[in-house]
Design an enzyme around this catalytic site. Structure first.
Site, PDB file in Angstrom:
ATOM      1  N   GLY A   1       9.617   1.461   6.738  1.00  0.00           N
ATOM      2  CA  GLY A   1       9.424   0.195   6.042  1.00  0.00           C
ATOM      3  C   GLY A   1       8.227   0.282   5.125  1.00  0.00           C
ATOM      4  O   GLY A   1       7.953   1.330   4.546  1.00  0.00           O
ATOM      5  N   SER A   2       7.482  -0.812   5.011  1.00  0.00           N
ATOM      6  CA  SER A   2       6.376  -0.876   4.068  1.00  0.00           C
ATOM      7  C   SER A   2       5.066  -1.261   4.759  1.00  0.00           C
ATOM      8  O   SER A   2       5.076  -1.897   5.807  1.00  0.00           O
ATOM      9  CB  SER A   2       6.681  -1.893   2.962  1.00  0.00           C
ATOM     10  N   VAL A   3       3.953  -0.877   4.127  1.00  0.00           N
ATOM     11  CA  VAL A   3       2.619  -1.267   4.594  1.00  0.00           C
ATOM     12  C   VAL A   3       1.964  -2.118   3.513  1.00  0.00           C
ATOM     13  O   VAL A   3       1.984  -1.754   2.336  1.00  0.00           O
ATOM     14  CB  VAL A   3       1.739  -0.034   4.900  1.00  0.00           C
TER      15      VAL A   3
ATOM     16  N   GLU B   1       5.076   3.008   1.317  1.00  0.00           N
ATOM     17  CA  GLU B   1       6.402   2.789   1.878  1.00  0.00           C
ATOM     18  C   GLU B   1       6.913   4.093   2.467  1.00  0.00           C
ATOM     19  O   GLU B   1       6.632   5.170   1.966  1.00  0.00           O
ATOM     20  CB  GLU B   1       7.363   2.285   0.791  1.00  0.00           C
ATOM     21  N   GLY B   2       7.662   3.983   3.567  1.00  0.00           N
ATOM     22  CA  GLY B   2       8.238   5.163   4.207  1.00  0.00           C
ATOM     23  C   GLY B   2       9.577   4.821   4.822  1.00  0.00           C
ATOM     24  O   GLY B   2      10.139   3.752   4.564  1.00  0.00           O
TER      25      GLY B   2
ATOM     26  N   ASP C   1       3.676  13.978  14.232  1.00  0.00           N
ATOM     27  CA  ASP C   1       3.778  13.797  12.779  1.00  0.00           C
ATOM     28  C   ASP C   1       2.401  13.900  12.116  1.00  0.00           C
ATOM     29  O   ASP C   1       2.020  13.058  11.309  1.00  0.00           O
ATOM     30  CB  ASP C   1       4.433  12.455  12.449  1.00  0.00           C
TER      31      ASP C   1
ATOM     32  N   LYS D   1       1.947  -3.085   8.849  1.00  0.00           N
ATOM     33  CA  LYS D   1       3.175  -2.291   8.759  1.00  0.00           C
ATOM     34  C   LYS D   1       4.363  -3.191   9.123  1.00  0.00           C
ATOM     35  O   LYS D   1       4.419  -3.746  10.220  1.00  0.00           O
ATOM     36  CB  LYS D   1       3.134  -1.087   9.693  1.00  0.00           C
TER      37      LYS D   1
ATOM     38  N   LEU E   1       0.816  -1.219   0.000  1.00  0.00           N
ATOM     39  CA  LEU E   1       0.000   0.000   0.000  1.00  0.00           C
ATOM     40  C   LEU E   1       0.845   1.262   0.000  1.00  0.00           C
ATOM     41  O   LEU E   1       0.414   2.313  -0.474  1.00  0.00           O
ATOM     42  CB  LEU E   1      -0.921   0.012   1.223  1.00  0.00           C
TER      43      LEU E   1
END
Length: 357
Positions: free
Chosen positions: A52-54, A48-49, A166, A68, A46
């Site tokens: 890591g990834s979702v 990425e940041g 955030d 996540k 879905l």
């Protein structure tokens, strides 16, 4: 770290606030999440940041989840993982993302949430759904109020109080009815009773950071209010927090919006995708509240509870904002207003300078 012992003491806590949603979380096995996500298949990704990834997944009972997965194990990642899971296990509110559970096997760290079918606010303002115009004005107002109420729960009703650190469009998720759910608590901080702020390493996203936090590392509820003010302007206008003027210059959304607000040119502030279909008084309210939240002086910002009241139409409070000196004359942006702003298209804009008093 013994996660089971950590969370047995928080399950069922924080029952004070209205609007809470009752749910339970559990511990998932790695095998279960591998099956749900087709072994973390790329087609299931879905987003990425920096963390890591979702991934999208589906459990054996047919329910949809978002998983996540931390990019790699480290002491820093472990801390952020434990903070996010602890906070999600503590809080229960209709406008905060629900924790379904977590997995901590070997060096794998995964957090499981409810899947939000309409993804994030970012995807509708600037991403893959931005051309589809799903966000009419009624939905935008609902998102603004809902997100504010979620943050108000963190600041005023959670025990201890929580600073998100955030707040941004990608961290406001939208369910099937486009109701807002504030997400991603990896950077969040607990505020001890009686404390006005905590001094900490600066993290967050450029364009949303309050100046006192970016420069001094002083995190407080007011920093979240500043970020939410930027989000309100983004929601009303459809513009990004930072507008690229040239290869080296970025203009904050406040520098663009404040002169127009002072001149009463609210039609020029409205997202063109709305095609003029909005409530003028509500648009004016959202813009004024966004600007008063995103002013540089933290002592002049409202609390998030006051923001909720303003967005819901408190006429007396809004009259006080309208008469504020910041709206009395057309401001002139300082030459160096964008001096420290870099391109928003960089992968993950996190500030990690250690500041101390």
């Amino acid at each position: 770290m013994d996660f089971r012992s950590l969370f047995c003491c928080v399950k069922g806590s924080d029952r004070k606030a209205q609007g809470k949603k009752e749910t339970t979380w559990r511990i998932f096995s790695l095998k279960e999440l591998q099956l749900a996500t087709n072994n973390f298949n790329y087609d299931n990704k879905l987003g990425e940041g920096g963390f890591g990834s979702v991934y999208w997944g589906q459990l054996w009972d047919g329910s949809q989840i978002a998983v996540k997965r931390l990019k790699s194990w480290s002491n820093k990642a472990e801390v952020e993982f434990s903070v996010e899971v602890e906070i999600l296990a503590r809080v229960r509110h209709k406008n905060l993302l629900t924790l379904r559970g977590y997995c901590a096997e070997g060096q794998e760290r995964l957090i499981v949430y409810d899947y939000m079918t309409n993804l994030s606010l970012l995807s509708h303002l600037h991403g893959q759904h931005s051309a589809e115009c799903h966000l009419d004005w009624t939905r935008r107002m609902s998102i603004a109020v809902g997100a504010a109420e979620g943050i108000a729960y963190l600041h005023h009703y959670a025990t201890p109080h929580i600073i998100h650190r955030d707040i941004k469009a990608s961290n406001v998720l939208l369910d099937g009815d486009f109701k807002a759910q504030v997400a991603d608590f990896g950077f969040a901080k607990f505020i001890p009773d009686g404390a006005t702020h905590v001094t900490t390493r600066v993290k967050g996203t450029l364009g949303y950071l309050a100046p006192e936090y970016a420069m001094l590392g002083k995190a407080s509820e007011s920093c979240d209010v500043y970020s939410f003010g930027i989000l309100l302007l983004e929601l009303a206008s459809g513009k990004k927090p930072l507008e690229k003027l040239s290869s080296t210059m970025r203009r904050p959304i406040t520098d663009w919006a404040l002169p127009l607000a002072c001149e009463g040119k609210f039609s020029e502030l409205a997202d063109l995708r709305l095609d003029g279909k909005y409530d003028e008084e509500e648009l004016k309210r959202v813009v004024f509240v966004g600007l008063i939240c995103a002013q540089n002086r933290p002592e002049k910002r409202p609390t998030i509870l006051e923001v909720v009241e303003l967005l819901k139409g408190d006429r007396e409070k809004f009259a006080a904002i309208e008469s504020d000196e910041m709206f009395k004359s057309t401001p002139v942006a300082e030459d160096n207003s964008s001096e420290f702003i870099s391109d928003e298209k960089e992968p993950k804009q996190e500030i990690e300078n250690v500041k101390s008093d």
